[in-house]
Design an enzyme around this catalytic site. Structure first.
Site, PDB file in Angstrom:
ATOM      1  N   GLY A  14       0.780  -1.226   0.000  1.00 33.04           N
ATOM      2  CA  GLY A  14       0.000   0.000   0.000  1.00 33.04           C
ATOM      3  C   GLY A  14       0.813   1.278   0.000  1.00 33.04           C
ATOM      4  N   SER A  15       1.973   1.270  -0.646  1.00 38.55           N
ATOM      5  CA  SER A  15       2.736   2.536  -0.697  1.00 38.55           C
ATOM      6  C   SER A  15       2.014   3.563  -1.572  1.00 38.55           C
ATOM      7  CB  SER A  15       4.175   2.309  -1.178  1.00 38.55           C
ATOM      8  OG  SER A  15       4.207   1.942  -2.530  1.00 38.55           O
ATOM      9  N   ASN A  16       1.317   3.108  -2.606  1.00 39.01           N
ATOM     10  CA  ASN A  16       0.507   4.055  -3.397  1.00 39.01           C
ATOM     11  C   ASN A  16      -0.670   4.564  -2.577  1.00 39.01           C
ATOM     12  OD1 ASN A  16       1.372   4.454  -6.326  1.00 39.01           O
ATOM     13  ND2 ASN A  16       1.715   2.259  -5.983  1.00 39.01           N
ATOM     14  N   ARG A  67     -15.640 -15.484  -8.748  1.00 39.35           N
ATOM     15  CA  ARG A  67     -15.194 -14.092  -8.900  1.00 39.35           C
ATOM     16  C   ARG A  67     -16.388 -13.138  -8.820  1.00 39.35           C
ATOM     17  NH1 ARG A  67     -11.415 -13.726 -13.653  1.00 39.35           N
ATOM     18  NH2 ARG A  67      -9.997 -14.283 -11.992  1.00 39.35           N
ATOM     19  N   VAL A  94      -8.148 -10.172 -10.567  1.00 37.11           N
ATOM     20  CA  VAL A  94      -8.759  -9.741 -11.828  1.00 37.11           C
ATOM     21  C   VAL A  94     -10.244  -9.525 -11.551  1.00 37.11           C
ATOM     22  CG1 VAL A  94      -9.326 -10.471 -14.179  1.00 37.11           C
ATOM     23  CG2 VAL A  94      -7.067 -10.968 -13.218  1.00 37.11           C
ATOM     24  N   LEU A  95     -10.776  -8.402 -12.035  1.00 34.63           N
ATOM     25  CA  LEU A  95     -12.173  -8.065 -11.747  1.00 34.63           C
ATOM     26  C   LEU A  95     -13.112  -8.636 -12.806  1.00 34.63           C
ATOM     27  CD1 LEU A  95     -11.380  -4.388 -10.838  1.00 34.63           C
ATOM     28  CD2 LEU A  95     -12.142  -6.153  -9.235  1.00 34.63           C
ATOM     29  N   HIS A 111      -0.446   1.264 -13.048  1.00 31.84           N
ATOM     30  CA  HIS A 111       0.276   0.116 -13.602  1.00 31.84           C
ATOM     31  C   HIS A 111       1.740   0.500 -13.831  1.00 31.84           C
ATOM     32  CE1 HIS A 111       0.792  -3.654 -15.725  1.00 31.84           C
ATOM     33  NE2 HIS A 111       1.500  -2.992 -16.618  1.00 31.84           N
ATOM     34  N   HIS A 173       8.309   3.132  -8.591  1.00 30.91           N
ATOM     35  CA  HIS A 173       7.439   3.401  -7.443  1.00 30.91           C
ATOM     36  C   HIS A 173       7.426   4.895  -7.110  1.00 30.91           C
ATOM     37  CE1 HIS A 173       6.265  -0.458  -5.234  1.00 30.91           C
ATOM     38  NE2 HIS A 173       5.221   0.323  -5.242  1.00 30.91           N
TER      39      HIS A 173
HETATM   40  C1  GRF Z   1       2.550  -0.914  -7.855  1.00 27.38           C
HETATM   41  O1  GRF Z   1       3.739  -1.118  -8.541  1.00 27.38           O
HETATM   42  C2  GRF Z   1       1.400  -0.730  -8.817  1.00 27.38           C
HETATM   43  O2  GRF Z   1       1.770  -0.103 -10.003  1.00 27.38           O
HETATM   44  C3  GRF Z   1       0.977  -2.144  -9.083  1.00 27.38           C
HETATM   45  O3  GRF Z   1       1.124  -2.797  -7.847  1.00 27.38           O
HETATM   46  C4  GRF Z   1       2.131  -2.165  -7.071  1.00 27.38           C
HETATM   47  C5  GRF Z   1       1.549  -1.831  -5.736  1.00 27.38           C
HETATM   48  O4  GRF Z   1       2.515  -1.340  -4.828  1.00 27.38           O
HETATM   49  N1  GRF Z   1      -0.359  -2.173  -9.622  1.00 27.38           N
HETATM   50  P1  GRF Z   1       2.038  -0.723  -3.435  1.00 27.38           P
HETATM   51  O5  GRF Z   1       1.223  -1.792  -2.705  1.00 27.38           O
HETATM   52  O6  GRF Z   1       1.230   0.493  -3.717  1.00 27.38           O
HETATM   53  O7  GRF Z   1       3.298  -0.423  -2.695  1.00 27.38           O
END
Ligand code: GRF
Length: 194
Positions: A14-16, A67, A94-95, A111, A173
């Site tokens: 969850g760094s994003n 699913r 996958v959704l 992505h 990232h």
């Molecule tokens: C990221 O590289 C994103 O592009 C991909 O999954 C990864 C998630 O990383 N879809 P984080 O959990 O947000 O650190």
């Protein structure tokens, strides 16, 4: 100011998600992260959400026979929280077409490649193998076809001879953490003005 009720779907670190939580902390941001939903109970992103005082939900895909039923349970929870926009951030399922249709125009993903190049997994190793000189990250709308929706924001970096999959992952990232909050701002403003 009304803010767009946004959910982030995660499966891991969850760094994003953290970048989105940080960016939306100020009341002047058009989006509010109102829910973090994980299919994995041990995802570290859930701790990040709790630390930020954001509601969490765990829906284990292994509790559902298909699913479609798993996705329907997610939609029910998202609706119960009044969610208006869904951000996928390292959500490793996958959704179903039904889910994508239910959230059409309200579902975005990040992505780690310059889409449409390098859809799917292991993008960093694959770009090195192909001796590419450019790599990057893309925030895009989600459509039924995997990693194929229109880009919202894309940012590139130059690959150096010293790069490994690990250095690329790290550098990409950092790009992701910049462009995802920007894309969220843009999309939230668009949806609020509808
Ligand atoms: C990221 O590289 C994103 O592009 C991909 O999954 C990864 C998630 O990383 N879809 P984080 O959990 O947000 O650190």
């Amino acid at each position: 100011m009304r803010r767009l009720k946004t959910a982030v779907l995660i499966s891991g670190n969850g760094s994003n998600l953290q970048a989105l939580l940080d960016a939306t902390r100020g009341a002047d941001h058009p989006a509010e992260i109102a829910l973090v939903l994980s299919n994995k109970p041990d995802a570290y992103g859930l701790t990040r959400a709790q630390n930020a005082g954001v509601a969490t939900a765990i829906i284990r895909h292994t509790d559902y026979p298909t699913r479609e039923t798993f996705d329907a349970a997610m939609t029910e929870t998202l609706r119960a929280h009044g969610i208006e926009l869904v951000c996928l951030a390292g959500f490793m399922r996958v959704l179903s077409d039904e889910f994508v249709r239910a959230w059409e125009g309200r579902l975005i993903n990040i992505h780690p490649s310059l889409l449409p190049a390098y859809k799917g997994l292991n993008t960093h190793a694959r770009v090195l193998e192909a001796k590419e000189t450019q790599h990057g990250a893309t925030v895009h709308w989600v459509i039924a076809e995997l990693d194929a929706g229109a880009p919202i924001i894309q940012q590139s970096l130059a690959i150096t001879p010293d790069d490994t999959p690990e250095t690329l992952q790290h550098r990409v990232h950092a790009l992701e953490h910049t462009i995802y909050p920007q894309a969220l701002r843009r999309v939230a403003e668009q949806l609020l003005s509808k």
